[in-house]
Design an enzyme around this catalytic site. Structure first.
Site, PDB file in Angstrom:
ATOM      1  N   GLY A  80      -8.303   3.683 -10.850  1.00 41.33           N
ATOM      2  CA  GLY A  80      -8.184   4.315  -9.538  1.00 41.33           C
ATOM      3  C   GLY A  80      -7.308   5.552  -9.641  1.00 41.33           C
ATOM      4  N   ARG A 108     -12.534   0.157 -14.805  1.00 42.22           N
ATOM      5  CA  ARG A 108     -12.347   1.046 -13.649  1.00 42.22           C
ATOM      6  C   ARG A 108     -10.890   1.491 -13.508  1.00 42.22           C
ATOM      7  NH1 ARG A 108      -8.893   0.929  -8.939  1.00 42.22           N
ATOM      8  NH2 ARG A 108      -9.877   2.151  -7.325  1.00 42.22           N
ATOM      9  N   THR A 117      -1.679   5.285  -1.659  1.00 36.97           N
ATOM     10  CA  THR A 117      -2.163   3.926  -1.839  1.00 36.97           C
ATOM     11  C   THR A 117      -3.472   3.789  -1.078  1.00 36.97           C
ATOM     12  OG1 THR A 117      -1.601   1.574  -1.638  1.00 36.97           O
ATOM     13  CG2 THR A 117      -0.785   3.011   0.091  1.00 36.97           C
ATOM     14  N   GLY A 118      -4.251   2.809  -1.455  1.00 37.52           N
ATOM     15  CA  GLY A 118      -5.548   2.622  -0.808  1.00 37.52           C
ATOM     16  C   GLY A 118      -6.675   2.835  -1.793  1.00 37.52           C
ATOM     17  N   THR A 141      -0.499  -2.190  -4.939  1.00 36.75           N
ATOM     18  CA  THR A 141       0.099  -1.005  -5.553  1.00 36.75           C
ATOM     19  C   THR A 141       1.479  -0.787  -4.977  1.00 36.75           C
ATOM     20  OG1 THR A 141      -2.050   0.061  -5.752  1.00 36.75           O
ATOM     21  CG2 THR A 141      -0.153   1.524  -5.749  1.00 36.75           C
ATOM     22  N   GLY A 194      -8.628   4.171  -4.282  1.00 38.17           N
ATOM     23  CA  GLY A 194      -8.296   5.228  -5.228  1.00 38.17           C
ATOM     24  C   GLY A 194      -9.372   6.276  -5.413  1.00 38.17           C
TER      25      GLY A 194
HETATM   26  C1  SD4 Z   1      -6.397   1.830  -6.708  1.00 37.36           C
HETATM   27  N1  SD4 Z   1      -4.917   2.947  -5.179  1.00 37.36           N
HETATM   28  O1  SD4 Z   1      -6.455   1.287  -7.803  1.00 37.36           O
HETATM   29  C2  SD4 Z   1      -5.107   1.724  -5.914  1.00 37.36           C
HETATM   30  C3  SD4 Z   1      -5.166   0.499  -5.055  1.00 37.36           C
HETATM   31  C4  SD4 Z   1      -4.129   0.377  -3.989  1.00 37.36           C
HETATM   32  O2  SD4 Z   1      -3.063  -1.026  -2.499  1.00 37.36           O
HETATM   33  O3  SD4 Z   1      -3.415   1.281  -3.628  1.00 37.36           O
HETATM   34  N2  SD4 Z   1      -4.010  -0.792  -3.408  1.00 37.36           N
HETATM   35  O4  SD4 Z   1      -7.356   2.402  -6.198  1.00 37.36           O
END
Ligand code: SD4
Length: 341
Positions: free
Chosen positions: A231, A229, A252-253, A201, A255
């Site tokens: 996020g 899906r 980020t992370g 992301t 979701g």
């Molecule tokens: C998600 N937040 O689809 C995104 C993934 C992400 O680094 O941030 N990855 O959940």
């Protein structure tokens, strides 16, 4: 994903490479009140910020800058965002993006396939429709009507390799397994044995010369996710939120856990109450940890924020989240503070 060693080799400036090598220390970062500033998530943010600076540095609008900036990452086949990224578990790359300006105008697309620049489609949704969000085939149909090219449905060589590896086990674990190398299940981001986090992301927020704020966020989402899906990234208030009076934040992370606390909106509201960007991001992270309890050790979430004074800050659950800053005479990668080291 942009290989870290390759990235450093690619860095045009020795001084920048040196900054990245030692990672500028975490903590409070001075405000950039005298001029524009742009910040974005992860190492790829350095290149993305340069794209944004083409506009901000010439006195352009933050909205144009945050679109142009993340387009650099979307176009990069070496990275983890856009059509070159990891597919869902059925082998399709599905993209999510959103954008928001200083007037609280916002646009979003989700579950969009075969379009190179989802962030630009999100901007068209914002500017040309009465809606905020278009998804799936409707979003694709709108993109085509707006003149976007329908790209070939074909995985990049690195995504094909990652998918082939994942297929060997096809294990579905909608949590991050921080012990593995990312080939066992859908996880976003994944921590490698080296301790570094993979990610997919880019979130960017910027303030222009007039002091106006805008933000963008674009992703392929979790690698090997369930088909359909979504996020946090395309959700206004979760992956991104901008309030021109208070500040802007992107996430980020994992979701699912950002959505649970309306993460970016929470951070902006905490800044409105007077917290610094870093303190606001930390409070939102702590809220996730209170909810997830011991399971918080298995997930990564990070917030990155900018307030109206041009102060920037971030906070993550785990060590390893970096963000890039660019302002007049400043270009660096900063290691964010975290709850777990
Ligand atoms: C998600 N937040 O689809 C995104 C993934 C992400 O680094 O941030 N990855 O959940």
């Amino acid at each position: 994903m942009l290989n870290r060693r390759k990235f450093i080799a690619l860095s045009a400036f020795g001084s920048l490479a040196a900054t990245i090598g030692r990672r500028a220390s975490a903590g409070h970062v001075a405000g950039f009140r005298k001029g524009p500033v742009v910040i974005s998530t992860w190492d790829a943010g350095i290149q993305a910020n340069r794209g944004a600076w083409e506009i901000l540095g010439k006195g352009g609008r933050a909205l144009d800058a945050v679109e142009a900036g993340v387009m650099v990452t979307e176009a990069s086949q070496n990275c983890c965002v856009g059509l070159g990224a990891n597919p869902d578990r059925d082998g399709f790359v599905t993209l999510d993006a959103c954008i928001m300006d200083e007037f609280a105008n916002c646009g979003s697309v989700a579950f969009l396939e075969r379009i190179k620049h989802p962030v630009s489609v999100a901007r068209r949704v914002m500017e040309k429709t009465p809606h905020v969000m278009l998804v799936g085939s409707g979003a694709q149909q709108f993109a085509i009507a707006e003149g976007f090219t329908l790209e070939e449905q074909k995985l990049s060589p690195s995504a094909q390799e990652a998918y082939d590896n994942w297929l060997k086990k096809s294990e579905y674990k909608p949590v991050i397994n921080i012990e593995n190398k990312g080939d066992h299940g859908p996880s976003a981001p994944v921590r490698f044995e080296s301790g570094e986090w993979n990610h997919d992301t880019i979130g960017m927020v910027a303030m222009d010369i007039k002091g106006n704020l805008s933000g963008s966020c674009t992703t392929s989402g979790m690698g090997f996710k369930m088909r359909g899906r979504l996020g946090d990234s395309p959700i206004i208030g979760a992956g991104l939120f901008v309030d021109n009076e208070a500040g802007a934040c992107t996430a980020t992370g994992q979701g699912e856990d950002v959505i649970r606390v309306a993460g970016s909106h929470t951070v902006v509201e905490l800044m409105r109450q007077g917290l610094s960007p870093e303190a606001a991001c930390k409070k939102a992270v702590e809220r996730i940890i209170r909810i997830k309890k011991e399971k918080a050790k298995d997930i990564q979430v990070a917030f990155l924020a900018l307030n109206k004074k041009g102060e920037v800050g971030a906070f993550a659950i785990h060590k390893g989240f970096s963000y890039a800053i660019k302002a007049e005479g400043v270009e660096k990668l900063v290691a964010a503070k975290s709850i777990f080291s």
